[in-house]
Design a protein around this motif. Structure first.
Motif, PDB file in Angstrom:
ATOM      1  N   TYR A 150       0.569  -1.500  -0.097  1.00 57.27           N
ATOM      2  CA  TYR A 150      -0.055   0.052  -0.149  1.00 57.27           C
ATOM      3  C   TYR A 150       0.965   1.185   0.079  1.00 57.27           C
ATOM      4  O   TYR A 150       0.509   1.540   1.032  1.00 57.27           O
ATOM      5  N   ILE A 184      -9.507  -3.004  -7.918  1.00 58.20           N
ATOM      6  CA  ILE A 184      -9.463  -4.041  -7.738  1.00 58.20           C
ATOM      7  C   ILE A 184     -10.754  -4.443  -6.430  1.00 58.20           C
ATOM      8  O   ILE A 184     -11.539  -5.037  -7.425  1.00 58.20           O
ATOM      9  N   TYR A 240     -14.453  -9.870  -7.498  1.00 63.73           N
ATOM     10  CA  TYR A 240     -13.694  -9.351  -6.429  1.00 63.73           C
ATOM     11  C   TYR A 240     -15.227  -8.995  -5.388  1.00 63.73           C
ATOM     12  O   TYR A 240     -15.338  -8.039  -5.045  1.00 63.73           O
ATOM     13  N   LEU A 284     -15.732  -9.394  -2.358  1.00 66.07           N
ATOM     14  CA  LEU A 284     -16.307  -9.447  -1.231  1.00 66.07           C
ATOM     15  C   LEU A 284     -16.468  -8.642  -1.134  1.00 66.07           C
ATOM     16  O   LEU A 284     -17.487  -7.235   0.086  1.00 66.07           O
ATOM     17  N   ASN A 286      -5.571 -10.948   5.991  1.00 68.39           N
ATOM     18  CA  ASN A 286      -4.482 -11.178   5.741  1.00 68.39           C
ATOM     19  C   ASN A 286      -3.512 -11.139   6.734  1.00 68.39           C
ATOM     20  O   ASN A 286      -2.127 -11.072   6.922  1.00 68.39           O
ATOM     21  N   TYR A 313      -8.630 -13.522  -6.987  1.00 71.39           N
ATOM     22  CA  TYR A 313      -7.135 -13.005  -7.327  1.00 71.39           C
ATOM     23  C   TYR A 313      -6.696 -13.318  -8.032  1.00 71.39           C
ATOM     24  O   TYR A 313      -5.063 -13.365  -7.778  1.00 71.39           O
ATOM     25  N   THR A 360      -4.700  -7.793 -10.762  1.00 69.36           N
ATOM     26  CA  THR A 360      -4.096  -8.436  -9.152  1.00 69.36           C
ATOM     27  C   THR A 360      -2.138  -8.750  -9.314  1.00 69.36           C
ATOM     28  O   THR A 360      -1.016  -8.230  -8.368  1.00 69.36           O
ATOM     29  N   GLU A 420       1.335 -12.621  -0.044  1.00 71.42           N
ATOM     30  CA  GLU A 420       0.079 -12.749   0.522  1.00 71.42           C
ATOM     31  C   GLU A 420      -1.106 -13.861   0.778  1.00 71.42           C
ATOM     32  O   GLU A 420      -0.484 -14.550   0.328  1.00 71.42           O
ATOM     33  N   SER A 465      -4.814 -14.349   2.428  1.00 68.56           N
ATOM     34  CA  SER A 465      -6.063 -13.789   2.375  1.00 68.56           C
ATOM     35  C   SER A 465      -7.236 -15.342   2.781  1.00 68.56           C
ATOM     36  O   SER A 465      -7.824 -15.627   2.193  1.00 68.56           O
TER      37      SER A 465
HETATM   38  C1  AVI Z   1      -7.096  -5.628   2.556  1.00 66.57           C
HETATM   39  N1  AVI Z   1      -7.090  -7.584   1.863  1.00 66.57           N
HETATM   40  C2  AVI Z   1      -8.545  -7.855   2.904  1.00 66.57           C
HETATM   41  C3  AVI Z   1      -7.222  -7.781   0.400  1.00 66.57           C
HETATM   42  C4  AVI Z   1      -7.796  -9.527   0.331  1.00 66.57           C
HETATM   43  O1  AVI Z   1      -8.429  -9.832  -0.016  1.00 66.57           O
HETATM   44  O2  AVI Z   1      -7.206 -10.328   0.900  1.00 66.57           O
HETATM   45  C5  AVI Z   1      -6.404  -7.556  -0.268  1.00 66.57           C
HETATM   46  C6  AVI Z   1      -6.012  -7.704  -1.948  1.00 66.57           C
HETATM   47  N2  AVI Z   1      -5.099  -9.279  -2.502  1.00 66.57           N
HETATM   48  C7  AVI Z   1      -5.508  -9.080  -3.527  1.00 66.57           C
HETATM   49  N3  AVI Z   1      -6.444  -8.639  -3.745  1.00 66.57           N
HETATM   50  C8  AVI Z   1      -7.278  -7.660  -2.797  1.00 66.57           C
END
Ligand code: AVI
Length: 317
Positions: A26, A37, A43, A45, A159, A199, A206, A275, A277
Protein backbone atom coordinates in the motif's frame (compact mmCIF):
# COMPACT_ATOMS: atom_id res chain seq x y z
CA UNK A 1 8.82 3.59 7.87
CA UNK A 2 11.77 3.35 5.51
CA UNK A 3 14.02 1.67 8.10
CA UNK A 4 11.35 -0.90 9.02
CA UNK A 5 10.60 -1.49 5.35
CA UNK A 6 14.30 -2.04 4.65
CA UNK A 7 14.63 -4.42 7.57
CA UNK A 8 11.46 -6.39 6.70
CA UNK A 9 12.54 -6.76 3.06
CA UNK A 10 15.93 -8.03 4.22
CA UNK A 11 14.34 -10.53 6.62
CA UNK A 12 11.82 -11.78 4.05
CA UNK A 13 14.23 -12.20 1.16
CA UNK A 14 16.91 -13.81 3.36
CA UNK A 15 14.49 -16.45 4.70
CA UNK A 16 14.81 -20.04 3.36
CA UNK A 17 11.28 -19.65 1.94
CA UNK A 18 11.21 -16.10 0.63
CA UNK A 19 8.34 -13.81 1.58
CA UNK A 20 7.43 -10.09 1.65
CA UNK A 21 4.83 -8.67 4.09
CA UNK A 22 1.64 -7.71 2.24
CA UNK A 23 1.24 -4.50 4.25
CA UNK A 24 3.89 -3.00 1.95
CA UNK A 25 1.55 -3.29 -1.06
CA UNK A 26 0.00 0.00 0.00
CA UNK A 27 2.07 2.89 -1.31
CA UNK A 28 0.41 5.53 -3.51
CA UNK A 29 0.35 3.27 -6.58
CA UNK A 30 -0.70 0.24 -4.51
CA UNK A 31 -3.60 2.18 -2.95
CA UNK A 32 -4.87 3.12 -6.41
CA UNK A 33 -4.53 -0.48 -7.62
CA UNK A 34 -6.40 -1.73 -4.56
CA UNK A 35 -9.27 0.66 -5.34
CA UNK A 36 -9.30 -0.83 -8.87
CA UNK A 37 -9.35 -4.34 -7.35
CA UNK A 38 -12.34 -3.43 -5.17
CA UNK A 39 -14.21 -2.33 -8.28
CA UNK A 40 -13.47 -5.46 -10.31
CA UNK A 41 -16.39 -7.81 -11.02
CA UNK A 42 -14.35 -10.81 -9.74
CA UNK A 43 -13.62 -9.19 -6.35
CA UNK A 44 -16.97 -10.12 -4.76
CA UNK A 45 -15.87 -9.14 -1.21
CA UNK A 46 -16.60 -5.42 -1.61
CA UNK A 47 -20.10 -5.86 -3.04
CA UNK A 48 -20.98 -8.53 -0.48
CA UNK A 49 -20.03 -6.38 2.50
CA UNK A 50 -21.56 -3.31 0.89
CA UNK A 51 -24.81 -5.30 0.59
CA UNK A 52 -24.77 -5.76 4.39
CA UNK A 53 -23.97 -2.10 5.11
CA UNK A 54 -26.52 -0.78 2.61
CA UNK A 55 -29.44 -3.17 3.11
CA UNK A 56 -29.08 -4.04 6.77
CA UNK A 57 -27.88 -0.72 8.19
CA UNK A 58 -30.59 -0.61 10.86
CA UNK A 59 -29.90 -4.21 11.97
CA UNK A 60 -26.21 -3.38 12.14
CA UNK A 61 -26.87 -0.30 14.28
CA UNK A 62 -29.27 -2.07 16.63
CA UNK A 63 -26.75 -4.94 17.08
CA UNK A 64 -24.29 -2.33 18.39
CA UNK A 65 -26.65 -1.38 21.27
CA UNK A 66 -25.31 2.20 21.39
CA UNK A 67 -26.65 4.64 23.95
CA UNK A 68 -28.01 7.60 21.96
CA UNK A 69 -27.34 10.13 24.68
CA UNK A 70 -23.60 9.43 24.86
CA UNK A 71 -20.92 10.58 22.44
CA UNK A 72 -18.82 7.71 21.08
CA UNK A 73 -15.76 7.16 18.86
CA UNK A 74 -16.29 5.21 15.66
CA UNK A 75 -12.79 4.00 14.82
CA UNK A 76 -12.15 2.33 11.50
CA UNK A 77 -8.94 0.29 11.23
CA UNK A 78 -7.71 0.12 7.63
CA UNK A 79 -10.17 2.61 6.30
CA UNK A 80 -9.53 2.32 2.55
CA UNK A 81 -12.03 4.24 0.42
CA UNK A 82 -14.82 4.20 3.04
CA UNK A 83 -17.68 3.41 0.63
CA UNK A 84 -19.30 0.92 3.04
CA UNK A 85 -18.71 3.08 6.08
CA UNK A 86 -20.46 6.05 4.48
CA UNK A 87 -23.75 4.08 4.59
CA UNK A 88 -23.33 3.63 8.33
CA UNK A 89 -22.21 7.23 8.97
CA UNK A 90 -25.20 8.65 7.11
CA UNK A 91 -27.77 6.53 8.94
CA UNK A 92 -26.20 7.02 12.36
CA UNK A 93 -26.38 10.77 11.85
CA UNK A 94 -29.98 10.64 10.54
CA UNK A 95 -30.97 8.71 13.66
CA UNK A 96 -29.39 11.34 15.89
CA UNK A 97 -26.38 9.42 17.25
CA UNK A 98 -23.44 11.49 18.45
CA UNK A 99 -19.99 10.34 17.39
CA UNK A 100 -16.58 11.18 15.97
CA UNK A 101 -15.38 9.14 13.00
CA UNK A 102 -11.69 8.21 13.33
CA UNK A 103 -10.34 6.39 10.27
CA UNK A 104 -6.92 4.76 10.78
CA UNK A 105 -4.76 3.62 7.89
CA UNK A 106 -1.13 2.78 7.24
CA UNK A 107 -1.37 4.94 4.12
CA UNK A 108 -1.53 8.73 4.62
CA UNK A 109 -2.46 8.96 0.98
CA UNK A 110 -5.56 6.74 1.48
CA UNK A 111 -6.52 8.86 4.52
CA UNK A 112 -6.21 12.11 2.55
CA UNK A 113 -8.44 10.73 -0.20
CA UNK A 114 -11.00 9.53 2.32
CA UNK A 115 -11.01 12.85 4.19
CA UNK A 116 -11.64 14.68 0.94
CA UNK A 117 -14.68 12.50 0.06
CA UNK A 118 -16.20 12.58 3.54
CA UNK A 119 -15.80 16.37 3.78
CA UNK A 120 -17.48 16.73 0.40
CA UNK A 121 -20.28 14.17 0.76
CA UNK A 122 -20.95 14.18 4.51
CA UNK A 123 -19.65 17.58 5.72
CA UNK A 124 -21.64 17.34 8.99
CA UNK A 125 -19.57 14.34 10.22
CA UNK A 126 -16.98 15.10 12.88
CA UNK A 127 -13.77 13.38 11.80
CA UNK A 128 -10.12 12.93 12.88
CA UNK A 129 -7.76 10.81 10.79
CA UNK A 130 -4.91 8.77 12.28
CA UNK A 131 -1.99 7.36 10.31
CA UNK A 132 -0.27 4.18 11.43
CA UNK A 133 0.11 0.43 11.62
CA UNK A 134 -2.97 -1.20 13.28
CA UNK A 135 -0.92 -2.85 16.00
CA UNK A 136 0.78 0.40 17.01
CA UNK A 137 -2.39 2.46 16.81
CA UNK A 138 -4.06 0.16 19.38
CA UNK A 139 -1.59 1.47 21.95
CA UNK A 140 -2.93 5.00 21.39
CA UNK A 141 -6.65 4.32 21.21
CA UNK A 142 -6.46 2.51 24.55
CA UNK A 143 -6.33 5.97 26.17
CA UNK A 144 -9.40 7.37 24.40
CA UNK A 145 -12.05 8.04 27.05
CA UNK A 146 -15.32 7.69 25.14
CA UNK A 147 -17.14 4.42 24.37
CA UNK A 148 -15.79 2.86 21.19
CA UNK A 149 -17.12 1.06 18.15
CA UNK A 150 -14.27 -0.40 16.11
CA UNK A 151 -14.73 -1.21 12.44
CA UNK A 152 -12.33 -3.78 11.03
CA UNK A 153 -13.94 -4.46 7.67
CA UNK A 154 -13.19 -5.91 4.27
CA UNK A 155 -11.74 -9.13 5.73
CA UNK A 156 -8.57 -7.18 6.47
CA UNK A 157 -8.03 -9.64 9.32
CA UNK A 158 -7.55 -12.34 6.67
CA UNK A 159 -4.19 -10.85 5.73
CA UNK A 160 -2.88 -11.84 9.18
CA UNK A 161 -1.87 -15.46 9.88
CA UNK A 162 -4.12 -17.06 12.52
CA UNK A 163 -1.53 -16.64 15.28
CA UNK A 164 -1.10 -12.93 14.47
CA UNK A 165 -4.87 -12.49 14.13
CA UNK A 166 -5.32 -13.94 17.64
CA UNK A 167 -2.62 -11.63 18.97
CA UNK A 168 -4.28 -8.69 17.24
CA UNK A 169 -7.76 -9.50 18.60
CA UNK A 170 -6.26 -9.89 22.08
CA UNK A 171 -4.50 -6.52 21.82
CA UNK A 172 -7.66 -4.94 20.44
CA UNK A 173 -9.61 -6.34 23.37
CA UNK A 174 -7.07 -4.81 25.79
CA UNK A 175 -7.55 -1.41 24.11
CA UNK A 176 -11.31 -1.52 24.75
CA UNK A 177 -13.57 -1.04 27.77
CA UNK A 178 -16.41 -3.34 28.79
CA UNK A 179 -19.41 -2.96 26.40
CA UNK A 180 -17.32 -1.46 23.59
CA UNK A 181 -18.10 -3.15 20.25
CA UNK A 182 -16.26 -4.36 17.16
CA UNK A 183 -17.65 -4.99 13.69
CA UNK A 184 -15.35 -7.61 12.22
CA UNK A 185 -15.77 -8.21 8.48
CA UNK A 186 -14.81 -11.74 7.39
CA UNK A 187 -14.90 -13.35 3.98
CA UNK A 188 -16.47 -16.80 4.32
CA UNK A 189 -15.01 -20.11 3.09
CA UNK A 190 -16.53 -20.93 -0.27
CA UNK A 191 -15.71 -22.82 -3.47
CA UNK A 192 -12.48 -22.22 -5.34
CA UNK A 193 -14.46 -21.28 -8.48
CA UNK A 194 -15.59 -18.12 -6.65
CA UNK A 195 -12.54 -17.28 -4.52
CA UNK A 196 -9.65 -17.82 -6.93
CA UNK A 197 -10.84 -15.41 -9.68
CA UNK A 198 -10.99 -12.65 -7.04
CA UNK A 199 -7.20 -13.02 -6.72
CA UNK A 200 -6.55 -13.86 -10.38
CA UNK A 201 -8.57 -11.31 -12.34
CA UNK A 202 -8.77 -11.32 -16.09
CA UNK A 203 -7.38 -7.78 -16.47
CA UNK A 204 -4.24 -8.57 -14.45
CA UNK A 205 -4.82 -5.85 -11.85
CA UNK A 206 -3.96 -8.19 -8.96
CA UNK A 207 -0.79 -9.11 -10.81
CA UNK A 208 0.15 -5.40 -11.07
CA UNK A 209 -0.71 -4.99 -7.38
CA UNK A 210 1.80 -7.74 -6.50
CA UNK A 211 4.48 -6.62 -8.96
CA UNK A 212 4.21 -3.10 -7.52
CA UNK A 213 5.81 -4.45 -4.37
CA UNK A 214 8.99 -5.19 -6.35
CA UNK A 215 8.72 -1.78 -8.04
CA UNK A 216 8.43 -0.21 -4.61
CA UNK A 217 11.63 -1.97 -3.51
CA UNK A 218 13.30 -0.70 -6.68
CA UNK A 219 12.08 2.85 -5.99
CA UNK A 220 12.60 3.12 -2.27
CA UNK A 221 15.51 0.76 -1.63
CA UNK A 222 17.47 1.35 -4.80
CA UNK A 223 17.08 -2.18 -6.15
CA UNK A 224 17.18 -3.59 -9.67
CA UNK A 225 14.35 -6.14 -9.86
CA UNK A 226 13.59 -6.80 -13.53
CA UNK A 227 9.79 -6.84 -13.38
CA UNK A 228 9.57 -8.91 -16.55
CA UNK A 229 11.34 -11.79 -14.83
CA UNK A 230 8.60 -12.42 -12.26
CA UNK A 231 5.08 -13.72 -12.70
CA UNK A 232 2.15 -13.68 -10.32
CA UNK A 233 0.81 -17.00 -9.04
CA UNK A 234 -2.31 -17.12 -6.87
CA UNK A 235 -3.58 -20.32 -5.17
CA UNK A 236 -6.64 -21.28 -3.16
CA UNK A 237 -7.04 -24.45 -1.20
CA UNK A 238 -10.70 -24.85 -0.27
CA UNK A 239 -10.02 -27.19 2.63
CA UNK A 240 -7.54 -24.83 4.25
CA UNK A 241 -9.60 -21.77 3.25
CA UNK A 242 -6.61 -19.55 2.44
CA UNK A 243 -5.96 -17.70 -0.81
CA UNK A 244 -2.20 -17.23 -1.23
CA UNK A 245 -0.28 -15.02 -3.61
CA UNK A 246 3.24 -15.62 -4.86
CA UNK A 247 5.66 -13.91 -7.21
CA UNK A 248 7.63 -16.53 -9.13
CA UNK A 249 11.06 -15.98 -10.61
CA UNK A 250 10.90 -17.09 -14.25
CA UNK A 251 14.69 -17.65 -14.43
CA UNK A 252 17.79 -17.82 -12.28
CA UNK A 253 18.75 -14.22 -11.53
CA UNK A 254 20.55 -11.94 -9.10
CA UNK A 255 18.94 -8.81 -7.72
CA UNK A 256 20.88 -6.06 -6.00
CA UNK A 257 19.27 -4.02 -3.26
CA UNK A 258 21.41 -0.91 -2.93
CA UNK A 259 20.01 0.24 0.42
CA UNK A 260 20.96 -3.13 1.93
CA UNK A 261 24.24 -3.41 0.11
CA UNK A 262 23.27 -7.01 -0.71
CA UNK A 263 22.64 -9.26 -3.69
CA UNK A 264 19.85 -11.84 -3.56
CA UNK A 265 19.77 -14.90 -5.82
CA UNK A 266 16.45 -16.17 -7.14
CA UNK A 267 16.36 -19.63 -8.73
CA UNK A 268 14.13 -20.49 -11.67
CA UNK A 269 10.61 -21.10 -10.28
CA UNK A 270 11.58 -19.90 -6.81
CA UNK A 271 8.62 -18.17 -5.16
CA UNK A 272 8.22 -15.10 -2.97
CA UNK A 273 5.11 -15.46 -0.81
CA UNK A 274 3.47 -12.04 -0.85
CA UNK A 275 0.07 -12.49 0.79
CA UNK A 276 -2.38 -14.71 2.65
CA UNK A 277 -6.10 -13.91 2.43
CA UNK A 278 -7.81 -16.22 4.89
CA UNK A 279 -11.46 -17.16 4.56
CA UNK A 280 -13.55 -17.93 7.65
CA UNK A 281 -16.39 -19.82 9.28
CA UNK A 282 -17.85 -19.47 12.80
CA UNK A 283 -15.44 -22.04 14.26
CA UNK A 284 -12.35 -20.16 13.05
CA UNK A 285 -13.70 -16.80 14.26
CA UNK A 286 -14.55 -18.35 17.65
CA UNK A 287 -11.04 -19.78 17.83
CA UNK A 288 -9.43 -16.44 16.98
CA UNK A 289 -11.50 -14.52 19.54
CA UNK A 290 -11.30 -17.22 22.26
CA UNK A 291 -8.12 -15.86 23.85
CA UNK A 292 -9.63 -12.39 24.24
CA UNK A 293 -12.54 -10.84 26.14
CA UNK A 294 -14.30 -10.12 22.87
CA UNK A 295 -17.37 -12.31 22.48
CA UNK A 296 -19.50 -12.79 19.36
CA UNK A 297 -22.96 -11.32 20.04
CA UNK A 298 -24.35 -11.18 16.51
CA UNK A 299 -23.56 -11.95 12.87
CA UNK A 300 -24.95 -10.42 9.68
CA UNK A 301 -24.42 -11.97 6.25
CA UNK A 302 -25.06 -10.73 2.71
CA UNK A 303 -27.83 -12.13 0.53
CA UNK A 304 -25.45 -14.62 -1.17
CA UNK A 305 -23.92 -15.72 2.14
CA UNK A 306 -20.45 -14.87 0.84
CA UNK A 307 -19.39 -12.53 3.63
CA UNK A 308 -20.13 -11.96 7.32
CA UNK A 309 -19.90 -9.00 9.67
CA UNK A 310 -19.48 -10.37 13.18
CA UNK A 311 -20.45 -8.10 16.08
CA UNK A 312 -18.11 -8.56 19.03
CA UNK A 313 -18.57 -7.14 22.49
CA UNK A 314 -15.92 -6.58 25.15
CA UNK A 315 -16.98 -8.47 28.24
CA UNK A 316 -15.76 -8.30 31.83
CA UNK A 317 -14.43 -11.84 31.88
C1 AVI B 1 -7.09 -5.87 1.98
N1 AVI B 1 -7.32 -7.30 1.83
C2 AVI B 1 -8.45 -7.78 2.64
C3 AVI B 1 -7.38 -7.77 0.43
C4 AVI B 1 -7.64 -9.30 0.39
O1 AVI B 1 -8.63 -9.69 -0.21
O2 AVI B 1 -6.86 -10.04 0.99
C5 AVI B 1 -6.11 -7.43 -0.31
C6 AVI B 1 -6.06 -8.03 -1.69
N2 AVI B 1 -5.10 -8.72 -2.19
C7 AVI B 1 -5.36 -9.08 -3.44
N3 AVI B 1 -6.54 -8.63 -3.73
C8 AVI B 1 -7.01 -7.94 -2.66
Amino acid sequence: MNATFKNDVDLGLSAPTKYLPSKYFYDKKGDALFVEIMNMPEYYLTDAEHDIFKNQTLNLISALKINKTINFDLIELGAGDGIKTKELLKTLKQLGFKFTFIPVDISQNALNNLEKTIKKELPYISMNTKQGDYFNVLEDIKWFQKPKVILFLGSNIGNLKDGKAKEFIHKLSLALNVNDKVILGADLIKPKSIVLPAYNDSKGITKRFNINLLERINRELNANFDLNNFKHQPEYNEKEGIAKSFLVSTKKQNVEIGALNKTFTFYKNERIHTENSRKYNDTIIEDITKVSKLKIIDKLTDSKNYFADYILEKTAE
